[in-house]
Design a protein around this motif. Sequence first.
Motif, mmCIF file in Angstrom:
data_model
loop_
_atom_site.group_PDB
_atom_site.id
_atom_site.type_symbol
_atom_site.label_atom_id
_atom_site.label_comp_id
_atom_site.label_asym_id
_atom_site.label_seq_id
_atom_site.Cartn_x
_atom_site.Cartn_y
_atom_site.Cartn_z
ATOM 1 N N VAL A 81 0.944 -1.238 -0.003
ATOM 2 C CA VAL A 81 0.031 0.166 0.018
ATOM 3 C C VAL A 81 0.734 1.225 -0.058
ATOM 4 O O VAL A 81 1.705 1.340 0.976
ATOM 5 N N THR A 82 0.619 2.172 -1.095
ATOM 6 C CA THR A 82 1.639 3.505 -1.139
ATOM 7 C C THR A 82 0.860 4.300 -0.285
ATOM 8 O O THR A 82 -0.240 4.286 0.445
ATOM 9 N N LYS A 83 1.659 5.513 0.145
ATOM 10 C CA LYS A 83 1.152 6.366 0.719
ATOM 11 C C LYS A 83 0.078 7.344 0.291
ATOM 12 O O LYS A 83 -0.876 7.901 1.012
ATOM 13 N N ASP A 84 -0.298 7.136 -0.799
ATOM 14 C CA ASP A 84 -1.452 7.680 -1.929
ATOM 15 C C ASP A 84 -2.653 6.722 -1.408
ATOM 16 O O ASP A 84 -3.813 6.909 -2.116
ATOM 17 N N GLY A 85 -2.468 5.528 -1.039
ATOM 18 C CA GLY A 85 -3.623 4.438 -0.791
ATOM 19 C C GLY A 85 -3.671 3.400 -1.884
ATOM 20 O O GLY A 85 -4.672 2.611 -1.826
ATOM 21 N N LYS A 86 -2.854 3.326 -2.860
ATOM 22 C CA LYS A 86 -2.691 2.353 -4.059
ATOM 23 C C LYS A 86 -2.304 1.096 -3.366
ATOM 24 O O LYS A 86 -1.038 1.011 -2.900
ATOM 25 N N THR A 87 -3.445 0.301 -3.402
ATOM 26 C CA THR A 87 -3.104 -1.069 -2.811
ATOM 27 C C THR A 87 -2.984 -2.024 -4.248
ATOM 28 O O THR A 87 -3.689 -2.107 -4.937
ATOM 29 N N LYS A 88 -2.094 -2.869 -4.117
ATOM 30 C CA LYS A 88 -1.647 -4.162 -5.055
ATOM 31 C C LYS A 88 -1.594 -5.461 -4.151
ATOM 32 O O LYS A 88 -0.713 -5.578 -3.451
ATOM 33 N N TYR A 89 -2.287 -6.200 -4.736
ATOM 34 C CA TYR A 89 -2.315 -7.751 -4.103
ATOM 35 C C TYR A 89 -1.894 -8.609 -5.021
ATOM 36 O O TYR A 89 -1.920 -8.554 -6.308
ATOM 37 N N ALA A 90 -1.030 -9.609 -4.635
ATOM 38 C CA ALA A 90 -0.570 -10.569 -5.385
ATOM 39 C C ALA A 90 -1.888 -11.500 -5.977
ATOM 40 O O ALA A 90 -2.860 -11.628 -5.389
ATOM 41 N N ASP A 91 -1.715 -11.935 -7.306
ATOM 42 C CA ASP A 91 -3.000 -12.626 -7.892
ATOM 43 C C ASP A 91 -3.430 -13.850 -6.889
ATOM 44 O O ASP A 91 -4.423 -14.108 -6.656
ATOM 45 N N SER A 92 -2.543 -14.195 -6.320
ATOM 46 C CA SER A 92 -2.672 -15.804 -5.527
ATOM 47 C C SER A 92 -3.409 -15.470 -4.387
ATOM 48 O O SER A 92 -3.961 -16.499 -3.642
ATOM 49 N N VAL A 93 -3.525 -14.142 -3.690
ATOM 50 C CA VAL A 93 -4.121 -14.004 -2.490
ATOM 51 C C VAL A 93 -5.412 -13.061 -2.739
ATOM 52 O O VAL A 93 -6.250 -12.793 -1.835
ATOM 53 N N LYS A 94 -5.493 -12.354 -3.894
ATOM 54 C CA LYS A 94 -6.806 -11.505 -4.177
ATOM 55 C C LYS A 94 -8.016 -12.028 -3.724
ATOM 56 O O LYS A 94 -8.442 -13.470 -4.267
ATOM 57 N N GLY A 95 -8.966 -11.339 -2.900
ATOM 58 C CA GLY A 95 -10.037 -11.942 -2.531
ATOM 59 C C GLY A 95 -10.049 -12.704 -1.434
ATOM 60 O O GLY A 95 -11.092 -13.033 -0.740
ATOM 61 N N ARG A 96 -9.060 -13.122 -0.827
ATOM 62 C CA ARG A 96 -8.625 -13.738 0.363
ATOM 63 C C ARG A 96 -8.025 -13.196 1.304
ATOM 64 O O ARG A 96 -8.165 -13.255 2.640
#
Length: 120
Positions: free
Chosen positions: A52-67
């Motif tokens: 999560v960046t200071k601007d709130g941009k969040t990036k999840y690995a595909d393998s954990v998205k939704g979980r």
Amino acid sequence: QADLVESGGGSVQPGGSLTLSCDISGNIDAVHEVGWYRRQVPGQQREEVVTVTKDGKTKYADSVKGRFTIARDNAKNMLFLQMKNLEPEDTAAYSCSVIADSGETFFESFGPGTQVTVSS
């Protein structure tokens, strides 16, 4: 530099849930990014789980998205990772991280990690 300490790891059956916590302390002027990484095999390169960046941009690995869900408590300088529907492939040592600056020093710090084991 920052000091990071994770907690909340343990053993769980497939389909179970765990919430990891990360206590962040140290001489930090500004946080640029926080995140969670994992290492499934000792000596292997860390895998990025979520950032999560200071601007709130969040990036999840595909393998954990939704979980998995990352959360922050800025007042307490804590970071959390809520993990649901865990799979054996999620077994790893999980570390929290921070990219920050202190005065003119820009740094990235990782905690020592907490072990998560998913098995039946």
